[in-house]
Design an enzyme around this catalytic site. Structure first.
Site, PDB file in Angstrom:
ATOM      1  N   ARG A 114      44.207 -15.661   2.335  1.00  0.00           N
ATOM      2  CA  ARG A 114      44.956 -16.912   2.316  1.00  0.00           C
ATOM      3  C   ARG A 114      46.045 -16.869   3.374  1.00  0.00           C
ATOM      4  O   ARG A 114      46.666 -15.830   3.612  1.00  0.00           O
ATOM      5  CB  ARG A 114      45.572 -17.164   0.932  1.00  0.00           C
ATOM      6  CG  ARG A 114      44.544 -17.560  -0.123  1.00  0.00           C
ATOM      7  CD  ARG A 114      43.885 -18.900   0.205  1.00  0.00           C
ATOM      8  NE  ARG A 114      42.840 -19.283  -0.729  1.00  0.00           N
ATOM      9  CZ  ARG A 114      41.542 -19.030  -0.567  1.00  0.00           C
ATOM     10  NH1 ARG A 114      41.138 -18.383   0.521  1.00  0.00           N
ATOM     11  NH2 ARG A 114      40.657 -19.433  -1.450  1.00  0.00           N
ATOM     12  N   HIS A 164      38.046 -21.352   8.467  1.00  0.00           N
ATOM     13  CA  HIS A 164      37.798 -21.057   7.052  1.00  0.00           C
ATOM     14  C   HIS A 164      36.287 -20.963   6.784  1.00  0.00           C
ATOM     15  O   HIS A 164      35.750 -21.608   5.882  1.00  0.00           O
ATOM     16  CB  HIS A 164      38.436 -22.119   6.160  1.00  0.00           C
ATOM     17  CG  HIS A 164      38.812 -21.589   4.807  1.00  0.00           C
ATOM     18  ND1 HIS A 164      39.975 -21.931   4.162  1.00  0.00           N
ATOM     19  CD2 HIS A 164      38.173 -20.731   3.978  1.00  0.00           C
ATOM     20  CE1 HIS A 164      40.042 -21.321   2.994  1.00  0.00           C
ATOM     21  NE2 HIS A 164      38.956 -20.578   2.860  1.00  0.00           N
TER      22      HIS A 164
END
Length: 314
Positions: free
Chosen positions: A229, A277
């Site tokens: 993250r 991502h």
């Protein structure tokens, strides 16, 4: 083939809803579905079980009064933590993303050592450059995030000749890591890492963990790969560490803001690679396999696998 699992109402909320519905139908489960949160109010009919993308579910749970259990389709469940704190049963995904993540991490580290991008440029310039390439064998990888994904990455890295260290709250010995440091010894851990891989979830404890002091603790020339993250990294500190040459490179798949804004300095920071991502994608067939196991448990009144602890954030 498994026996049909019955008709305990299932609702799917996912951009890949059509694929999930087909896979569930193969198991005898007829599911209602939507591909966006706006359609939920009209389509949801009180189903107690919801399989869905957390980013969509967080927008739609207020319209789902009958839900008793939510199965995430993502590894990250941060958008659902408030719902879990309020008492909703939320389960995550484990045992699925490790192989993909290992290929991503090792692929980019190999590309770094082999100078792949630079050699493409030299080829375009028709330059015969005999500068030797680097190797990953014999170097040390440190992993922050020693869960199911981290253990797979560690095993694959060891197979390529890397020494692999871990860092956790407890510092307890964990296979297949060569050594595990307690988080209190973070800087000592970082000081041994030629490569630092972060696979941490987004929690209050992990936010800003890699600040300027932590990055300075890395050896000169260290390479960072963040596929957990974005909140774990102090972005300005990373730009500075790359800009002054202390760090040898960084590969970032996750960010505080996604998509990454066009004016963000990461786009032009030297020796920094940006991916969107994509390190480990949710393949419906893989997610459904985890869901079906939990669905059988749900029908039998047994504890569910991978229940999210809202206090820990995962």
């Amino acid at each position: 083939m498994n026996q049909p699992l019955g008709q305990d109402g299932v609702f799917v909320l996912s951009r890949d809803a059509d694929a999930y519905v087909r896979l569930l139908a193969d198991e005898g489960i007829v599911a209602a579905a939507a591909t966006d949160a706006a359609a939920v109010a009209a389509r949801y009919a009180g189903e107690p079980v919801v399989l869905g993308d957390p980013g969509l579910l967080v927008q739609a749970l207020d319209d789902m009064d009958g839900v008793r259990w939510v199965q995430s389709t993502w590894a990250g469940v941060a958008p659902l933590l408030d719902a879990a704190s309020a008492g909703l049963t939320v389960t995550g995904i484990k045992g699925v993303f490790g192989p993909q993540m290992a290929e991503y991490v090792l692929g980019y580290l190999l590309a770094h050592e082999l100078g792949v991008i630079q050699r493409f440029q030299w080829q375009a310039e028709q330059r015969w450059v005999t500068t030797p390439t680097g190797r990953i064998a014999g170097k040390t990888m440190g992993i922050l995030g020693m869960g199911s994904i981290g253990r797979v990455v560690a095993g694959r890295a060891q197979a390529l000749g890397l020494r692999v260290l871990g860092c956790s709250r407890s510092g307890a010995a964990t296979a297949p890591f060569t050594r595990v440091f307690a988080v209190e010894d973070l800087h000592a851990f970082l000081g041994e890492c030629d490569y630092l891989v972060t696979l941490l979830p987004d929690t209050p404890d992990t936010a800003g963990l890699l600040d300027a002091d932590a990055l300075a603790a890395l050896p000169a020339g260290a390479v960072l790969v963040n596929a957990g993250r974005g909140s774990v990294i102090d972005e300005q500190a990373l730009v500075a560490a790359l800009g002054d040459g202390h760090m040898g490179g960084a590969v970032l798949d996750v960010f505080n803001q996604e998509p990454l804004p066009q004016d963000h300095p990461f786009w032009t920071t030297p020796n920094l690679r940006v991916t969107a991502h994509v390190a480990a994608l949710s393949e419906p067939a893989d997610i459904v396999a985890v869901f079906l196991d939990n669905f059988r448990r749900f029908q039998a009144g047994k504890p569910l696998q991978y229940t999210v602890d809202a206090r820990r954030g995962y």
